[in-house]
Scaffold this active site. Structure first.
Site, PDB file in Angstrom:
ATOM      1  N   ARG A 256       0.245  -5.341   4.839  1.00 50.56           N
ATOM      2  CA  ARG A 256       1.469  -4.909   5.518  1.00 50.56           C
ATOM      3  C   ARG A 256       1.075  -4.248   6.825  1.00 50.56           C
ATOM      4  NH1 ARG A 256       3.611  -8.195   3.077  1.00 50.56           N
ATOM      5  NH2 ARG A 256       5.207  -8.007   1.476  1.00 50.56           N
ATOM      6  N   GLN A 285       9.474  -6.492  11.457  1.00 51.24           N
ATOM      7  CA  GLN A 285       9.543  -7.958  11.470  1.00 51.24           C
ATOM      8  C   GLN A 285      10.983  -8.414  11.603  1.00 51.24           C
ATOM      9  OE1 GLN A 285       5.519  -8.714   8.806  1.00 51.24           O
ATOM     10  NE2 GLN A 285       7.391  -9.662   8.177  1.00 51.24           N
TER      11      GLN A 285
HETATM   12  P1  NAI Z   1      -1.903  -6.380  -6.615  1.00 49.73           P
HETATM   13  O1  NAI Z   1      -0.902  -5.442  -7.179  1.00 49.73           O
HETATM   14  O2  NAI Z   1      -2.485  -7.437  -7.502  1.00 49.73           O
HETATM   15  O3  NAI Z   1      -3.130  -5.553  -6.001  1.00 49.73           O
HETATM   16  C1  NAI Z   1      -2.966  -4.449  -5.181  1.00 49.73           C
HETATM   17  C2  NAI Z   1      -4.201  -3.570  -5.328  1.00 49.73           C
HETATM   18  O4  NAI Z   1      -4.127  -2.536  -4.348  1.00 49.73           O
HETATM   19  C3  NAI Z   1      -4.280  -2.889  -6.692  1.00 49.73           C
HETATM   20  O5  NAI Z   1      -5.561  -3.104  -7.257  1.00 49.73           O
HETATM   21  C4  NAI Z   1      -4.053  -1.418  -6.366  1.00 49.73           C
HETATM   22  O6  NAI Z   1      -4.737  -0.524  -7.236  1.00 49.73           O
HETATM   23  C5  NAI Z   1      -4.598  -1.340  -4.944  1.00 49.73           C
HETATM   24  N1  NAI Z   1      -4.130  -0.176  -4.215  1.00 49.73           N
HETATM   25  C6  NAI Z   1      -2.901   0.395  -4.201  1.00 49.73           C
HETATM   26  N2  NAI Z   1      -2.900   1.492  -3.442  1.00 49.73           N
HETATM   27  C7  NAI Z   1      -4.153   1.622  -2.945  1.00 49.73           C
HETATM   28  C8  NAI Z   1      -4.769   2.585  -2.113  1.00 49.73           C
HETATM   29  N3  NAI Z   1      -4.114   3.661  -1.675  1.00 49.73           N
HETATM   30  N4  NAI Z   1      -6.063   2.396  -1.781  1.00 49.73           N
HETATM   31  C9  NAI Z   1      -6.762   1.340  -2.280  1.00 49.73           C
HETATM   32  N5  NAI Z   1      -6.234   0.408  -3.103  1.00 49.73           N
HETATM   33  C10 NAI Z   1      -4.934   0.557  -3.428  1.00 49.73           C
HETATM   34  O7  NAI Z   1      -1.209  -7.036  -5.345  1.00 49.73           O
HETATM   35  P2  NAI Z   1      -1.570  -8.394  -4.593  1.00 49.73           P
HETATM   36  O8  NAI Z   1      -0.877  -9.529  -5.235  1.00 49.73           O
HETATM   37  O9  NAI Z   1      -3.043  -8.455  -4.428  1.00 49.73           O
HETATM   38  O10 NAI Z   1      -0.852  -8.139  -3.195  1.00 49.73           O
HETATM   39  C11 NAI Z   1      -1.238  -7.046  -2.376  1.00 49.73           C
HETATM   40  C12 NAI Z   1      -0.305  -6.929  -1.203  1.00 49.73           C
HETATM   41  O11 NAI Z   1      -0.491  -8.030  -0.312  1.00 49.73           O
HETATM   42  C13 NAI Z   1       1.187  -6.989  -1.540  1.00 49.73           C
HETATM   43  O12 NAI Z   1       1.676  -5.758  -2.009  1.00 49.73           O
HETATM   44  C14 NAI Z   1       1.785  -7.378  -0.220  1.00 49.73           C
HETATM   45  O13 NAI Z   1       2.048  -6.241   0.553  1.00 49.73           O
HETATM   46  C15 NAI Z   1       0.695  -8.203   0.452  1.00 49.73           C
HETATM   47  N6  NAI Z   1       1.044  -9.634   0.493  1.00 49.73           N
HETATM   48  C16 NAI Z   1       1.157 -10.248   1.712  1.00 49.73           C
HETATM   49  C17 NAI Z   1       1.545 -11.571   1.809  1.00 49.73           C
HETATM   50  C18 NAI Z   1       1.642 -12.257   3.130  1.00 49.73           C
HETATM   51  O14 NAI Z   1       2.273 -13.316   3.218  1.00 49.73           O
HETATM   52  N7  NAI Z   1       1.035 -11.750   4.174  1.00 49.73           N
HETATM   53  C19 NAI Z   1       1.900 -12.343   0.613  1.00 49.73           C
HETATM   54  C20 NAI Z   1       1.633 -11.644  -0.635  1.00 49.73           C
HETATM   55  C21 NAI Z   1       1.264 -10.322  -0.673  1.00 49.73           C
END
Ligand code: NAI
Length: 358
Positions: A256, A285
């Site tokens: 993000r 956005q």
């Molecule tokens: P996920 O929930 O599988 O993994 C997120 C990880 O981030 C978790 O392991 C969590 O513990 C960690 N995390 C949370 N807060 C943190 C912090 N303060 N410091 C370090 N690690 C932290 O989520 P996933 O599927 O990997 O997606 C992650 C993010 O990617 C989504 O929330 C979304 O914002 C973004 N995304 C972007 C897309 C795009 O089109 N550019 C599409 C899909 C997701």
């Protein structure tokens, strides 16, 4: 029920390509199905301001569908006005455009199609790392201009082999990035996440956890950001943190935009403190025309790999998140349990651990 969807405008492309399901034209492919069940379906891309179709219709909508690509920002104020709202569905992954705490208080559920585009993003991350490290964009621009001066681009081109790459967040996307980097023979793969990877998963990719963020940043040649945006990650990569980075760091952020401080990144790139920044996510956005990330460059004229928010909306991903949205709605209408991994906010509480430590 009244179902309101905020999707992006597809224009001619959506007419020519019906697989662009995330558009206002193709409506996730669910209009006929919803209407056959007697529901009302309002679809719009008009989302800003109190007279927008989104804000006018949210007051009596039962279900809100949004996508992160053209986010309908459901603020706390709008949650208060949305008297009938029971369910928010994110067609994709990442629900930070919804005031999740307000939804907890109002017992509005928030679900997303977990996993639907994680491979799409992980592939984009690897591509972006390579295009920064190898100085690809200026090299291609040179060719389009009709020029040919190898030294001008080779002066800032490197191999990924032998570099240290670290991910902030080692969840579904972060881990898939690490998996995809293994064959590149990086010097080390690191991760920073409050949730440790299972030992066998860390071993499978040879990833080492670094628990202090400054320490982590100081060891990396490349950082990829893969955590959700929440109170604990907004502005996480800022001027203070960058002081601890190696000079010439490359950053890829497809998570993000607001996780990285807009002005600090632009200034660090301009000064050559970081060598490149790439990604597809922006603090607002669509990004305004004069957003510094559109045109920022390093001192020798490269280092920008920014694109519009599309890494997670490949045609393959759209098929998956459209199908996932329909299945969430089906479960909701039929009172069936939802897939646990899809639930971000359940009734009155967070069900995920990824949106901050509570
Ligand atoms: P996920 O929930 O599988 O993994 C997120 C990880 O981030 C978790 O392991 C969590 O513990 C960690 N995390 C949370 N807060 C943190 C912090 N303060 N410091 C370090 N690690 C932290 O989520 P996933 O599927 O990997 O997606 C992650 C993010 O990617 C989504 O929330 C979304 O914002 C973004 N995304 C972007 C897309 C795009 O089109 N550019 C599409 C899909 C997701």
């Amino acid at each position: 029920m009244k179902v309101l969807a905020v999707l992006y405008k597809g224009g001619e492309a959506a007419k020519q390509e019906p697989r662009l399901l995330g558009t206002i034209e193709n409506q996730l492919g669910i209009r006929e199905w919803l209407e056959s069940k007697g529901h009302t379906f309002v679809v719009t891309d008009d989302k800003e301001g109190e007279n927008s179709v989104f804000q006018k219709n949210i007051v009596d909508a039962d279900i809100l569908i949004t996508t992160p690509f053209h986010p309908g920002y459901l603020t706390g104020d709008l949650v208060a006005k949305a008297k009938n709202l029971k369910l928010c569905v994110t067609a994709g992954v990442g629900s930070d455009h919804i005031d999740l705490n307000a939804c907890v208080d109002r017992k509005i559920q928030v679900l997303e199609v977990t996993g639907s585009n994680v491979v799409s993003v992980a592939e984009h991350v690897v591509m972006s790392i390579l295009l920064l490290v190898r100085n690809f964009v200026p090299a291609h621009e040179m060719i389009e201009r009709g020029d040919w001066m190898v030294s001008e681009v080779a002066r800032n081109a490197y191999d990924l082999e032998g570099k240290v790459v670290g991910t902030i967040g080692a969840g579904r996307i972060g881990y898939r990035v690490l998996q995809r980097l293994v064959p590149f023979n990086c010097k080390e793969l690191l991760y920073y996440d409050y949730a440790a990877l299972p030992a066998d998963a860390a071993k499978a990719v040879g990833a080492r956890r670094v628990e202090d963020l400054k320490d982590f940043v100081s060891q990396c040649d490349v950082i990829t950001v893969n955590c959700p945006l929440h109170e604990g990650t907004r502005g996480l990569v800022n001027a203070e943190l960058l002081k601890h980075a190696k000079k010439g760091l490359w950053i890829v952020n497809t998570a993000r935009g607001a996780i990285c401080d807009k002005d600090a990144i632009a200034a660090a790139l301009k000064a050559g403190q970081i060598n490149g920044y790439a990604g597809d996510v922006w603090n607002v956005q669509p990004a305004p025309k004069d957003h510094p990330w559109r045109t920022m460059k390093n001192p020798i004229g490269g280092g920008n790999g920014m694109v519009p928010h599309y890494s997670g909306t490949t045609l393959d991903a759209q098929a998956r998140y459209a199908a996932g949205t329909k299945s969430i709605l089906e479960n909701f209408f039929n009172d069936k349990p939802q897939e646990p991994a899809n639930i971000i906010v359940g009734i009155g509480k967070y069900e995920t651990k990824a949106y901050g430590q509570r």
